[in-house]
Enzyme design. Structure first.
Site, PDB file in Angstrom:
ATOM      1  N   TYR A 152      -1.707  -1.293  10.711  1.00  0.00           N
ATOM      2  CA  TYR A 152      -1.980  -1.263   9.299  1.00  0.00           C
ATOM      3  C   TYR A 152      -0.574  -1.242   8.742  1.00  0.00           C
ATOM      4  O   TYR A 152      -0.269  -1.583   7.704  1.00  0.00           O
ATOM      5  CB  TYR A 152      -2.612  -0.921   8.597  1.00  0.00           C
TER       6      TYR A 152
ATOM      7  N   SER B  12       0.513  -1.362   0.347  1.00  0.00           N
ATOM      8  CA  SER B  12      -0.025  -0.135  -0.178  1.00  0.00           C
ATOM      9  C   SER B  12       0.700   1.138  -0.123  1.00  0.00           C
ATOM     10  O   SER B  12       2.132   1.132   0.458  1.00  0.00           O
ATOM     11  CB  SER B  12      -0.684   0.001   1.354  1.00  0.00           C
TER      12      SER B  12
ATOM     13  N   LYS C  72       2.130  -2.774   6.556  1.00  0.00           N
ATOM     14  CA  LYS C  72       2.448  -2.471   4.780  1.00  0.00           C
ATOM     15  C   LYS C  72       3.877  -2.136   4.269  1.00  0.00           C
ATOM     16  O   LYS C  72       4.712  -2.558   3.342  1.00  0.00           O
ATOM     17  CB  LYS C  72       1.467  -1.179   4.470  1.00  0.00           C
TER      18      LYS C  72
HETATM   19  N1  LIG Z   1      -8.479  -0.367  -2.125  1.00  0.00           N
HETATM   20  C1  LIG Z   1      -7.859   0.259  -0.918  1.00  0.00           C
HETATM   21  O1  LIG Z   1      -7.889   1.620  -1.188  1.00  0.00           O
HETATM   22  C2  LIG Z   1      -6.374  -0.042  -1.002  1.00  0.00           C
HETATM   23  C3  LIG Z   1      -5.105   0.885  -0.960  1.00  0.00           C
HETATM   24  C4  LIG Z   1      -4.078   0.178  -0.666  1.00  0.00           C
HETATM   25  C5  LIG Z   1      -4.046  -1.028  -0.296  1.00  0.00           C
HETATM   26  N2  LIG Z   1      -5.072  -2.157  -0.367  1.00  0.00           N
HETATM   27  C6  LIG Z   1      -4.806  -3.306  -0.513  1.00  0.00           C
HETATM   28  O2  LIG Z   1      -4.817  -3.757  -1.855  1.00  0.00           O
HETATM   29  C7  LIG Z   1      -5.609  -5.034  -1.332  1.00  0.00           C
HETATM   30  C8  LIG Z   1      -6.872  -5.766  -1.256  1.00  0.00           C
HETATM   31  O3  LIG Z   1      -7.543  -4.757  -0.882  1.00  0.00           O
HETATM   32  P1  LIG Z   1      -9.143  -4.770  -1.556  1.00  0.00           P
HETATM   33  O4  LIG Z   1      -9.109  -2.810  -1.490  1.00  0.00           O
HETATM   34  O5  LIG Z   1      -9.819  -5.235  -2.138  1.00  0.00           O
HETATM   35  O6  LIG Z   1     -10.070  -4.921  -0.346  1.00  0.00           O
HETATM   36  P2  LIG Z   1     -12.155  -5.925  -0.239  1.00  0.00           P
HETATM   37  O7  LIG Z   1     -12.867  -5.697  -1.214  1.00  0.00           O
HETATM   38  O8  LIG Z   1     -12.260  -5.573   1.129  1.00  0.00           O
HETATM   39  O9  LIG Z   1     -11.088  -7.582  -0.344  1.00  0.00           O
HETATM   40  C9  LIG Z   1     -10.605  -7.926   0.711  1.00  0.00           C
HETATM   41  C10 LIG Z   1     -10.189  -9.411   0.336  1.00  0.00           C
HETATM   42  O10 LIG Z   1      -9.857  -9.933   1.230  1.00  0.00           O
HETATM   43  C11 LIG Z   1     -10.610 -11.649   1.949  1.00  0.00           C
HETATM   44  N3  LIG Z   1      -9.805 -11.688   3.204  1.00  0.00           N
HETATM   45  C12 LIG Z   1      -9.965 -10.857   4.023  1.00  0.00           C
HETATM   46  N4  LIG Z   1      -9.395 -11.125   5.446  1.00  0.00           N
HETATM   47  C13 LIG Z   1      -8.824 -12.239   5.085  1.00  0.00           C
HETATM   48  C14 LIG Z   1      -8.169 -13.087   5.345  1.00  0.00           C
HETATM   49  N5  LIG Z   1      -7.621 -13.043   6.846  1.00  0.00           N
HETATM   50  N6  LIG Z   1      -7.480 -14.225   4.790  1.00  0.00           N
HETATM   51  C15 LIG Z   1      -8.264 -15.014   3.127  1.00  0.00           C
HETATM   52  N7  LIG Z   1      -8.832 -13.806   2.879  1.00  0.00           N
HETATM   53  C16 LIG Z   1      -8.799 -12.809   3.682  1.00  0.00           C
HETATM   54  C17 LIG Z   1     -11.679 -10.659   1.725  1.00  0.00           C
HETATM   55  O11 LIG Z   1     -13.090 -11.779   1.596  1.00  0.00           O
HETATM   56  P3  LIG Z   1     -13.502 -13.035   3.005  1.00  0.00           P
HETATM   57  O12 LIG Z   1     -14.109 -11.588   3.532  1.00  0.00           O
HETATM   58  O13 LIG Z   1     -13.520 -13.915   2.379  1.00  0.00           O
HETATM   59  O14 LIG Z   1     -12.035 -13.165   3.531  1.00  0.00           O
HETATM   60  C18 LIG Z   1     -11.905 -10.474   0.436  1.00  0.00           C
HETATM   61  O15 LIG Z   1     -11.547 -11.061  -0.806  1.00  0.00           O
HETATM   62  C19 LIG Z   1      -4.715  -5.698   0.318  1.00  0.00           C
HETATM   63  O16 LIG Z   1      -4.349  -6.120   0.043  1.00  0.00           O
HETATM   64  C20 LIG Z   1      -5.372  -4.367   0.905  1.00  0.00           C
HETATM   65  O17 LIG Z   1      -4.392  -3.426   1.687  1.00  0.00           O
HETATM   66  C21 LIG Z   1      -6.292  -1.430  -0.879  1.00  0.00           C
END
Ligand SMILES: NC(=O)c1ccc[n+]([C@@H]2O[C@H](COP(=O)([O-])OP(=O)(O)OC[C@H]3O[C@@H](n4cnc5c(N)ncnc54)[C@H](OP(=O)(O)O)[C@@H]3O)[C@@H](O)[C@H]2O)c1
Length: 255
Positions: free
Chosen positions: A161, A148, A165
């Site tokens: 968090y 991130s 990261k």
């Molecule tokens: N969205 C942003 O603005 C943003 C910015 C920077 C970085 N990121 C990074 O991008 C990545 C994905 O984020 P996203 O925004 O796509 O999130 P999201 O839409 O909330 O999706 C999260 C996914 O992870 C799964 N998950 C959560 N906890 C888990 C665990 N302990 N074991 C296995 N699966 C798990 C969830 O499914 P289940 O609930 O079925 O487990 C879901 O498939 C993360 O690493 C996040 O830190 C996101």
């Protein structure tokens, strides 16, 4: 002039954690579109099956397997299954992460601290160890860690968090250096603010959103699909000389 084959993933086996929605879903779908057999994984199998079914309906190859990456036994079990069912792994995308507490760092709860470390550091680390062992047996592979921008510039009220990261960015360099000899590359993707469930508390609050947009030169939030192209690059032959890199996909936020 023929089209480039550099982004083809025909015959490759790819595992994407957190692929039931958001950024992971977009990554899983693009890797499958490029020919990979994608293992779609998250804690809950139902969401994974939906994504795997959608990939298959489009003519791609996918298998849904549940795995909570914060549970060591589940990591061991999922790799036993991958060995038995596929015998190899070419691409690992460590994408699933957690951010359970939004608060001043002085109010960090021990349980939230532990959960964040267990999933975002221990989970990424041992998923990479298991994948690396399997990749080493078959001449190499590509590991992509979704970190991130907060790993470089900590997010407000996202203390632990952001710490995890930053660890992921360093972990990426560790695996890149020590696993290059086995033909394994390891790179990190640093997404900026992306419109997913994970970021909904930030994106749906007008005041927070406007503060964030003021710091993003492209003046908008990313769509999950805008993260997937960078992962395809890092997963494919197109990036064959790239390892240990942290690639910002952030609308210019860190520039
Ligand atoms: N969205 C942003 O603005 C943003 C910015 C920077 C970085 N990121 C990074 O991008 C990545 C994905 O984020 P996203 O925004 O796509 O999130 P999201 O839409 O909330 O999706 C999260 C996914 O992870 C799964 N998950 C959560 N906890 C888990 C665990 N302990 N074991 C296995 N699966 C798990 C969830 O499914 P289940 O609930 O079925 O487990 C879901 O498939 C993360 O690493 C996040 O830190 C996101």
């Amino acid at each position: 002039m023929s089209k480039t084959q550099l982004f083809d993933l025909d015959g490759k086996i790819a595992f994407v954690s957190g692929a039931s929605r958001g950024i992971g879903e977009a990554i899983a779908k693009l890797l499958a579109q490029q020919g990979a057999h994608v293992i779609v994984s998250s804690r809950r199998i139902d969401g994974c099956k939906q994504v795997a079914d959608a990939i298959i309906a489009e003519g791609g190859q996918a298998t849904a397997i549940a795995c909570h990456i914060g549970e060591m036994e589940q990591i061991t079990a999922v790799f036993a299954q991958i060995r038995e069912q596929f015998g190899r792994l070419d691409i690992l995308v460590n994408n699933a992460a957690t951010n359970p507490q939004f608060c001043n760092v002085l109010d960090t709860d021990l349980g939230a601290f532990q959960k964040t470390v267990d999933v975002n550091i221990r989970g990424y680390f041992f998923m990479s160890v298991e994948a690396g062992k399997l990749m080493r047996e078959h001449g190499g592979g590509s590991i992509i860690n979704v970190a991130s921008i907060n790993g470089v510039s900590p997010g407000v009220y996202q203390g632990i968090y952001s710490v995890t990261k930053a660890a992921v960015i360093n972990m990426t360099k560790v695996f890149a250096k020590e696993c290059a000899q086995f033909g394994i590359r390891c790179n990190a993707l640093l997404p900026g603010l992306t419109d997913t469930k994970f970021a909904s508390a930030l994106v749906s609050n007008e005041k927070i959103l406007n503060t964030a947009l003021a710091q993003i030169p492209l003046k908008r939030v990313a769509a999950p699909s805008e993260m997937a192209g960078a992962v395809l690059y890092l997963a494919s032959e197109a990036s064959s000389y790239t390892t240990g890199v942290a690639l910002n996909v952030d609308g210019g936020f860190l520039s």
